[in-house]
Structures are given as structure tokens and as C-alpha cells.
Design a protein around this motif. Sequence first.
Motif, PDB file in Angstrom:
ATOM      1  N   GLY A 126      -7.374  -4.833  17.274  1.00  0.00           N
ATOM      2  CA  GLY A 126      -6.578  -3.628  17.432  1.00  0.00           C
ATOM      3  C   GLY A 126      -5.286  -3.694  16.645  1.00  0.00           C
ATOM      4  N   VAL A 127      -4.885  -2.555  16.092  1.00  0.00           N
ATOM      5  CA  VAL A 127      -3.664  -2.528  15.293  1.00  0.00           C
ATOM      6  C   VAL A 127      -2.436  -2.741  16.172  1.00  0.00           C
ATOM      7  CG1 VAL A 127      -3.226  -0.042  15.415  1.00  0.00           C
ATOM      8  CG2 VAL A 127      -2.600  -1.303  13.346  1.00  0.00           C
ATOM      9  N   HIS A 128      -2.538  -2.414  17.460  1.00  0.00           N
ATOM     10  CA  HIS A 128      -1.463  -2.678  18.418  1.00  0.00           C
ATOM     11  C   HIS A 128      -1.853  -3.896  19.256  1.00  0.00           C
ATOM     12  CE1 HIS A 128      -0.344   1.865  18.255  1.00  0.00           C
ATOM     13  NE2 HIS A 128       0.203   1.184  17.273  1.00  0.00           N
ATOM     14  N   GLU A 129      -1.042  -4.936  19.189  1.00  0.00           N
ATOM     15  CA  GLU A 129      -1.341  -6.175  19.906  1.00  0.00           C
ATOM     16  C   GLU A 129      -0.154  -6.588  20.768  1.00  0.00           C
ATOM     17  OE1 GLU A 129      -3.325 -10.172  18.416  1.00  0.00           O
ATOM     18  OE2 GLU A 129      -1.210 -10.147  17.816  1.00  0.00           O
ATOM     19  N   SER A 144      10.493  -0.007  18.220  1.00  0.00           N
ATOM     20  CA  SER A 144      10.783  -0.278  16.807  1.00  0.00           C
ATOM     21  C   SER A 144       9.684  -1.080  16.133  1.00  0.00           C
ATOM     22  CB  SER A 144      12.107  -1.040  16.672  1.00  0.00           C
ATOM     23  OG  SER A 144      13.174  -0.293  17.196  1.00  0.00           O
ATOM     24  N   GLY A 145       8.696  -1.531  16.909  1.00  0.00           N
ATOM     25  CA  GLY A 145       7.609  -2.293  16.303  1.00  0.00           C
ATOM     26  C   GLY A 145       6.673  -2.850  17.350  1.00  0.00           C
ATOM     27  N   HIS A 146       5.491  -3.218  16.929  1.00  0.00           N
ATOM     28  CA  HIS A 146       4.462  -3.726  17.830  1.00  0.00           C
ATOM     29  C   HIS A 146       3.777  -4.937  17.208  1.00  0.00           C
ATOM     30  CE1 HIS A 146       1.438  -1.948  15.104  1.00  0.00           C
ATOM     31  NE2 HIS A 146       2.246  -0.898  15.063  1.00  0.00           N
ATOM     32  N   GLY A 147       3.193  -5.766  18.062  1.00  0.00           N
ATOM     33  CA  GLY A 147       2.377  -6.855  17.565  1.00  0.00           C
ATOM     34  C   GLY A 147       1.177  -6.305  16.818  1.00  0.00           C
ATOM     35  N   LEU A 148       0.665  -7.095  15.884  1.00  0.00           N
ATOM     36  CA  LEU A 148      -0.439  -6.653  15.040  1.00  0.00           C
ATOM     37  C   LEU A 148      -1.621  -7.596  15.214  1.00  0.00           C
ATOM     38  CD1 LEU A 148      -1.117  -4.532  12.776  1.00  0.00           C
ATOM     39  CD2 LEU A 148      -0.532  -6.331  11.143  1.00  0.00           C
ATOM     40  N   GLY A 149      -2.796  -7.040  15.511  1.00  0.00           N
ATOM     41  CA  GLY A 149      -3.982  -7.852  15.718  1.00  0.00           C
ATOM     42  C   GLY A 149      -4.527  -8.427  14.427  1.00  0.00           C
ATOM     43  N   TYR A 150      -5.592  -9.230  14.568  1.00  0.00           N
ATOM     44  CA  TYR A 150      -6.235  -9.880  13.432  1.00  0.00           C
ATOM     45  C   TYR A 150      -7.710  -9.517  13.465  1.00  0.00           C
ATOM     46  CZ  TYR A 150      -7.861 -13.516  10.239  1.00  0.00           C
ATOM     47  OH  TYR A 150      -8.447 -14.184   9.185  1.00  0.00           O
ATOM     48  N   PHE A 151      -8.123  -8.626  12.557  1.00  0.00           N
ATOM     49  CA  PHE A 151      -9.438  -7.990  12.628  1.00  0.00           C
ATOM     50  C   PHE A 151      -9.680  -7.594  14.072  1.00  0.00           C
ATOM     51  CE2 PHE A 151     -14.268  -8.299  11.708  1.00  0.00           C
ATOM     52  CZ  PHE A 151     -14.327  -6.934  11.504  1.00  0.00           C
TER      53      PHE A 151
END
Length: 592
Positions: free
Chosen positions: A477-480, A468-475
Motif C-alpha cells: 500500500g502507498v500509505h504505510e 504532512s506525510g505518510h509512511g510508504l509501503g514496499y510493493f
Amino acid sequence: METGSKIESLRNMMAKEGIDACLVPGCDAHMSEYTGEHWKSRQWISGFTGSAGTAVITRDDAGLWTDGRYFIQAANQLAGSGIRLFKMGEPGVPSYEEWLAEVLPQGGCLAVDGTSFSAGAMKTMTDALSDKAATIRSDLDPVGSVWEDRPGIPKDRVFLHDVLYAGRDRREKMVEIRESMKKRGADYYLLSALEEICWLYNIRGNDIPYNPYVTSFAVIGKDTSYLFVDPDKVPEDVLGALAADGVLLSKYTEIYDFIKDIVSPASILFDPEKTNISLVHSIRPSVRKIEAEGLAAPCKAVKNDIEISNIRDCYMKDSVALVRLFKWLKDNVSEKEITEIDVDNKALEFRKELPLFVELSFGTIAAYGDHAAMMHYAPTPENQYTLKPRGFFLLDSGCQFQNGTTDITRTIALGPLTDEEKKDFTLTLKSMIALSTAKFMYGATGSKLDILARMPMWEHGLDYKCGSGHGLGYFSGVHEGPQRFSMKPNNAVLEKGMTITDEPGVYKEGMYGIRTENTLLIVEDETTQCGTFMRFEDLCFLPIDRSAILAEMLSTAERTWINRYHSQVYDKLSVYLDEEHQVWLKAETESI
């Protein structure tokens, strides 16, 4: 070469080497989700282009394993190849380890490139084949031996990620890592994951499309740090900045000898799921191995105040660009011929105008009609649709900015919808709201909350074959990791400062796909005698298509949420828009 010819060449090599089966992962030497062209062995041998999947080639059979995001895509791309599709997680479908344990002959030989197979995966594979007395060779690169025109390892330049955007300098980060090492009794910490290395040293690169990574390894010692990278990639300013902070450079390929030269009584810590087995085999037997989840990942996942402020800015910029895009699309879909690729290109045109824009954060999913039922669909000139003024269009896209990363999905109505389409759109909205409005005890993980998003759909006999969702990187990878919303067990506690997406969906093959995605920030709510409670705060503000919502399906609380959310959307975005776009946005955010 066609897929059949490639497999034939591989089988000829297998026969010469006495190999009964070849395992072909989709990873690089760093266990990356997305890889540079050099490491796309599974894609080359099978033709399947998804980001997740493993191929197995035996002397007389072949299979590919992938998850629910790619079932439709994989079936299409494997058609006629002679490679069977194994749908991971489906009832009665064996894992590739189970399948190999069944088909490999007693005393047989399995080959896998040890530089692209993790130590954790090797342990699982070894355990699965224990009854077969099988040999597992990891000293070969099976596909590489027959891939004659294989691209080289990327050589793009390294650049510094300014502390103005990063919020913390590399010295601070290394101090934090060394404190964690000390607690674990580690003399060295081996990092293979590119996103963690780039975060730690505040560097970025262009080695993988959409992922600003530098192909490298890193080792943190008690007093000295090391970066293993092609020296031709490192400009003088980067070299000087790293040296000033005690980071020594060595050639990329020297990591294996460096690890071999560590002697007892030293200890080395590594994450077995992120470290390739060839590196682990380089560690002397007398050196103590400490296997643990990466020390950098949880530090990176918790965003500092500067990063959070910058992420808010990124989502504001990106949402303004998408308002311009969606107005353009709705205004023109009945008047001119617009293809899926046209929308992709127009979105990029608007985004390139944004301050601090670097590139897209992943290949845009611009999908009309039944194409949207493929979760990771990518339009091509050969397969793209021309949009019509009816039905759904799904856009899942995002940006890499110097000050953050975005990931947004909206499904919009291009014209009349069926009752079934509206019902499924509303169920998706209800699911998204259920998760985003959750209040939960500190200590909860994403796997414990995932059910909140599924309940509205389960009540109507629907589900989706992904998290249902994934962690989001910071500048980054979009998947973190390590945080995620998923039914699969996950021990990562949802910490204050983590960002995570909320993206349930409905996918009906041959009909349509619907997904609504926002990004959430984890914050503290209150502390009572029972403990500390957490909640989510929206970071993304973009209209959700009101024309597709069946208001009678919404509860009073859900109706209040969508009206309050749309009020915030207008207030936050309108100040950046001209009068024409303000009028359009006002109509899109009217109360239900």
C-alpha cells in the motif's frame, strides 16, 4: 438505485428489525484503507467515493463524516442526497460517536456490520453510548441486506514475491514475529491487516486496485503458521512454497471457527484497531486476550538494505518517466487540446515501459486549476478540464513495481502565474525543505516534527487540513503505518530504514492547489554526548518547477538546497535520457 432509494430500503429494514440507527464504515473485514468492490458499503449507500469516511443513517436523518482531504469532494458528491456532511476536526463539529450519543433514543438500537468494524472502534462507540443504555448489534450486515447486486469477494490469484526483491524470506520474518510473541507471552498472533500478511508470507495478489493484496487472514502459532484464503486463489507453486516453510492453508471463512477452537490456557494477541469485532467475539471468554499494536507493522516499516537499494531504483525509473511526461506536456499544452485524463493516460504509457512495472500505486490525481484544491481529485470524462497554457497543473501519482512502490507529486506551471500563485508555490517549497532538512534526536515521532513543515505557512496565515506525510509501503500500500507526519499524536518512533513522504501543500477552493512531494529515508546522522541524532535522505529526484519560485522569498540555505538538489537531479537522471531530454532537463535544473 439512487441514493434516496437506497436509504429508503435501508430504513425499511431498520423498521422491521427495530433498529434506530445504522453505522456504515468504509472498511472491509481487514480494516483496509482501500477496499475491493464487495466491501464498499459506505460508497454504495452514500455515493461518496473517498477512501476515508463513515456514514450514519437514522430513521429520519443521515450524515457522513470525513477528513479535510475530502471536504470539497464530499460536498459535491453528497449534494441532493439528503446526507449531511460533517467535516471532521472542524470547530464545533461532533464526531459520529458524539452525534449518535445525542440523537439515539434512550435504550435505542445501533446496528453495524461487525466484520467491517474494528474492536477498537467498538470500544469507543460503546463508551460513547454508555449513558443511553443502548444495544449495539454487530451480527447484521445492514447495507448488505438491501444491496441486491453486491459484487463478490475478489478471487484473483496469489503469487510469490521473490526474495530477490523482498530481501528476507518468510522463515526469517516468522522467527522475528515469534520472538516478539514470546516477549508478550502470546501463544497465537492473529493478523487481519492484508499488507502485514502479504509482507510476512512474501505473497502478493490483485484483490484491491492499486494494492497488491491477498484477501486473507493469518495466525502465527508457536510452531505452526496458518493462512486463511480461498483455496481456488492459490496456485501449486505458491501452495508448495508456503507448505515448505510450515504455513498451512485453510479456507478464508474458516478463520472464525479456528479462533473459536482455541481453548484456555492459551493466549492470543491481536491489534484491536486492525481486527474486526466479529473475530474478537469469536475468542472464548476463558482465552487470554493480549491487545497490542501489530507486531508485523513496525518490522515491515523498517526497510532492509535490499529493499532500500530497490526503492532507489524505483524512484530513478519513475522520475525518468515523469521527465518525459512533463517535457511532453510543456511542449504541447499550447499546441493541442490536452485534458486531465490525457495526461493520466500519457503518464501510464511511459510507465508501462519501465522494468518490473506492475500497476499504478493509486488512482492518479491529475488536476488543473481549481480541481487541484481537492486533495484526492480524480478526473472523469464528465468533470475533466482541458488544460490551458496558464496556471498550475498538479500531478500526484506513483507506481507499483516488483521491487518497490513510488509516490511523487509535482505542481507545474503551464504558463503565466499570478503573484499569489508564485508566493504559495514558494511557501510550499519552503515547507517541504524545512521538513526534509531536519536533524532530530532519536526517539522523535512524526507528530513532533510535523510543525516544521507548517511553520513557513503559518507565518503567512496558511495551513492544510491533512498530515504532512505518510509512511510508504514496499510493493504494498502507498500509505504505510505506523510512521507519519501529522498533528495528530503518534507514538511511532522514526526508525532508521523507515521511508516517509514529505508533502505540504496549499489548497484554495475555487482557485488552485499546490503540492510538492518527495519521499525520505530515515538515516543516522551522528552520535554525541547528548545521544544519537537522525536525519532524512532524499529518495526521489525530479525537478521542482523553477519558473514558479520567487527566489527572493528563499533564504540562503533554502537557495543552496534547491540548487544542490537540482544538480543531483540532473546528474542522476541525465544518464538515462536521450540528448533532447537531457537538454530539457538541464534547463529545468539550472541554478537559481
